[in-house]
Motif scaffolding. Sequence first.
Motif, PDB file in Angstrom:
ATOM      1  N   ALA A  28       0.828  -1.210   0.000  1.00 56.93           N
ATOM      2  CA  ALA A  28       0.000   0.000   0.000  1.00 56.93           C
ATOM      3  C   ALA A  28       0.861   1.259   0.000  1.00 56.93           C
ATOM      4  N   ILE A  29       1.911   1.263   0.824  1.00 59.45           N
ATOM      5  CA  ILE A  29       2.777   2.443   0.913  1.00 59.45           C
ATOM      6  C   ILE A  29       3.550   2.639  -0.385  1.00 59.45           C
ATOM      7  N   ALA A  30       4.157   1.559  -0.893  1.00 54.63           N
ATOM      8  CA  ALA A  30       4.954   1.662  -2.123  1.00 54.63           C
ATOM      9  C   ALA A  30       4.071   2.083  -3.297  1.00 54.63           C
ATOM     10  N   ALA A  31       2.864   1.537  -3.365  1.00 54.97           N
ATOM     11  CA  ALA A  31       1.952   1.884  -4.453  1.00 54.97           C
ATOM     12  C   ALA A  31       1.579   3.361  -4.396  1.00 54.97           C
ATOM     13  N   ALA A  32       1.324   3.853  -3.198  1.00 51.84           N
ATOM     14  CA  ALA A  32       0.967   5.268  -3.045  1.00 51.84           C
ATOM     15  C   ALA A  32       2.133   6.158  -3.461  1.00 51.84           C
ATOM     16  N   GLU A  33       3.359   5.779  -3.079  1.00 55.91           N
ATOM     17  CA  GLU A  33       4.546   6.559  -3.438  1.00 55.91           C
ATOM     18  C   GLU A  33       4.733   6.610  -4.951  1.00 55.91           C
ATOM     19  N   ALA A  34       4.405   5.500  -5.610  1.00 55.98           N
ATOM     20  CA  ALA A  34       4.602   5.416  -7.062  1.00 55.98           C
ATOM     21  C   ALA A  34       3.367   5.834  -7.854  1.00 55.98           C
ATOM     22  N   ARG A  35       2.333   6.273  -7.136  1.00 60.60           N
ATOM     23  CA  ARG A  35       1.075   6.680  -7.768  1.00 60.60           C
ATOM     24  C   ARG A  35       0.456   5.527  -8.564  1.00 60.60           C
ATOM     25  N   LEU A  36       0.480   4.343  -7.936  1.00 57.45           N
ATOM     26  CA  LEU A  36      -0.142   3.158  -8.501  1.00 57.45           C
ATOM     27  C   LEU A  36      -1.226   2.674  -7.543  1.00 57.45           C
ATOM     28  N   SER A  37      -2.139   1.859  -8.038  1.00 53.30           N
ATOM     29  CA  SER A  37      -3.087   1.220  -7.134  1.00 53.30           C
ATOM     30  C   SER A  37      -2.386   0.038  -6.467  1.00 53.30           C
ATOM     31  N   ALA A  38      -2.830  -0.311  -5.271  1.00 50.25           N
ATOM     32  CA  ALA A  38      -2.238  -1.460  -4.583  1.00 50.25           C
ATOM     33  C   ALA A  38      -2.422  -2.723  -5.408  1.00 50.25           C
ATOM     34  N   THR A  39      -3.576  -2.847  -6.064  1.00 47.40           N
ATOM     35  CA  THR A  39      -3.834  -4.010  -6.909  1.00 47.40           C
ATOM     36  C   THR A  39      -2.876  -4.045  -8.102  1.00 47.40           C
ATOM     37  N   GLY A  40      -2.630  -2.877  -8.676  1.00 49.14           N
ATOM     38  CA  GLY A  40      -1.718  -2.797  -9.810  1.00 49.14           C
ATOM     39  C   GLY A  40      -0.311  -3.222  -9.438  1.00 49.14           C
ATOM     40  N   LEU A  41       0.174  -2.769  -8.272  1.00 50.09           N
ATOM     41  CA  LEU A  41       1.515  -3.139  -7.832  1.00 50.09           C
ATOM     42  C   LEU A  41       1.565  -4.629  -7.502  1.00 50.09           C
ATOM     43  N   GLN A  42       0.503  -5.138  -6.906  1.00 49.87           N
ATOM     44  CA  GLN A  42       0.451  -6.559  -6.581  1.00 49.87           C
ATOM     45  C   GLN A  42       0.519  -7.408  -7.845  1.00 49.87           C
ATOM     46  N   LEU A  44       1.912  -6.486 -10.641  1.00 49.23           N
ATOM     47  CA  LEU A  44       3.260  -6.316 -11.169  1.00 49.23           C
ATOM     48  C   LEU A  44       4.230  -7.244 -10.441  1.00 49.23           C
ATOM     49  N   GLU A  45       4.120  -7.314  -9.114  1.00 45.66           N
ATOM     50  CA  GLU A  45       5.024  -8.147  -8.324  1.00 45.66           C
ATOM     51  C   GLU A  45       4.777  -9.637  -8.533  1.00 45.66           C
ATOM     52  N   SER A  46       3.554 -10.007  -8.859  1.00 47.11           N
ATOM     53  CA  SER A  46       3.233 -11.424  -9.065  1.00 47.11           C
ATOM     54  C   SER A  46       3.492 -11.878 -10.493  1.00 47.11           C
ATOM     55  N   GLY A  47       3.869 -10.929 -11.370  1.00 46.46           N
ATOM     56  CA  GLY A  47       4.141 -11.271 -12.760  1.00 46.46           C
ATOM     57  C   GLY A  47       2.905 -11.370 -13.617  1.00 46.46           C
ATOM     58  N   HIS A  48       1.777 -10.859 -13.125  1.00 46.60           N
ATOM     59  CA  HIS A  48       0.525 -10.950 -13.865  1.00 46.60           C
ATOM     60  C   HIS A  48       0.215  -9.711 -14.696  1.00 46.60           C
ATOM     61  N   SER A  49       1.069  -8.706 -14.601  1.00 47.56           N
ATOM     62  CA  SER A  49       0.865  -7.511 -15.410  1.00 47.56           C
ATOM     63  C   SER A  49       1.437  -7.773 -16.805  1.00 47.56           C
ATOM     64  N   LYS A  50       0.564  -7.932 -17.802  1.00 47.77           N
ATOM     65  CA  LYS A  50       1.012  -8.353 -19.130  1.00 47.77           C
ATOM     66  C   LYS A  50       1.834  -7.291 -19.846  1.00 47.77           C
ATOM     67  N   THR A  51       1.585  -6.022 -19.533  1.00 47.40           N
ATOM     68  CA  THR A  51       2.353  -4.945 -20.171  1.00 47.40           C
ATOM     69  C   THR A  51       2.892  -4.017 -19.078  1.00 47.40           C
ATOM     70  N   PRO A  52       3.922  -4.457 -18.345  1.00 53.26           N
ATOM     71  CA  PRO A  52       4.469  -3.616 -17.284  1.00 53.26           C
ATOM     72  C   PRO A  52       4.992  -2.291 -17.842  1.00 53.26           C
ATOM     73  N   ARG A  53       4.544  -1.185 -17.248  1.00 53.85           N
ATOM     74  CA  ARG A  53       4.924   0.138 -17.743  1.00 53.85           C
ATOM     75  C   ARG A  53       6.320   0.494 -17.254  1.00 53.85           C
TER      76      ARG A  53
END
Length: 296
Positions: A28-42, A44-53
């Motif tokens: 939650a903290i890292a996502a807020a710092e990066a202006r991402l949603s917590a779900t989006g960062l999760q 990304l970390e799990s490898g499920h983001s098909k087009t990582p920005r």
Amino acid sequence: MTESPTLLRRQLGRFLRECREATGMTIAIAAAEARLSATGLQRLESGHSKTPRTQAVRELCTIYELSSDEADKAVDLATKAAKADDEGVVTLGGMFSDAFNLYASMERSARRVITFQELIPGLLQTPAYARGLIGAYLRGGNLEELEHRVEARVARQVLVTRKYSPLRLEVLLHESALHRVIGSPRIMAAQLRQLAEVGKRANIVLRIQPFKAGCTWGKPPTPFVILDFGTDSRGNIVEPPVVYLDGSVSSDLYIDNHETVQRYHELAEDIQRTTLDEADSRSLLRQVAKEYDRDR
């Protein structure tokens, strides 16, 4: 060979997760710092983001205070993951620094490793044996670099020696590894005795395939490693298993294609059927160690 975005995304996510955890930040903290949603960062970390920005990846690297070199490599990995074709195979050479090593990262995340080898696996090497191997590879490299690499290899062994949830390691070792002298007879004697002792651990299976077993599947198998990442509390696979083939002087090969991984499991099972049992394997290790003692 085509690069697999699945493997690349998983490596990127694993790397970012380890960096975040090293800082003590929650998602939650890292996502807020990066202006991402917590779900989006999760994702990304799990490898499920098909087009990582790439912009988000670079922002996270800045937040985690990574070096510019590591940030560039992370961004490059995100770029490759977005462009690659999903063929279930990835080839990588000297692309990563020690801190960004794909295999070491996978090994840390694995719960079970099955390997067939013709040299003593790194997770079971004595410092002297590791020094002999790495020193031959560096071919006159400076002593500081040699010792750094030896220390890094030995440090990995905590995965199998730690008290809490140690890695399950199943080693199918060809008998040739016992007779290929690395360093000196004294070093080999100590290494083989250490193998006989560590093979008693509950989380380690060590079995020797003798010369008399012939060739499994009609030819000598290429050494391989199968990394299994286990299941979560709900019984779901954490990550699909991966086969690793050491490229030595060329590119390493990583395979997560289901059919190919299954074939390697079948190969491992067939090799195991030709091995000595654990007790006889330890006896052979001690016997060859005594022969080295006579050669000293």
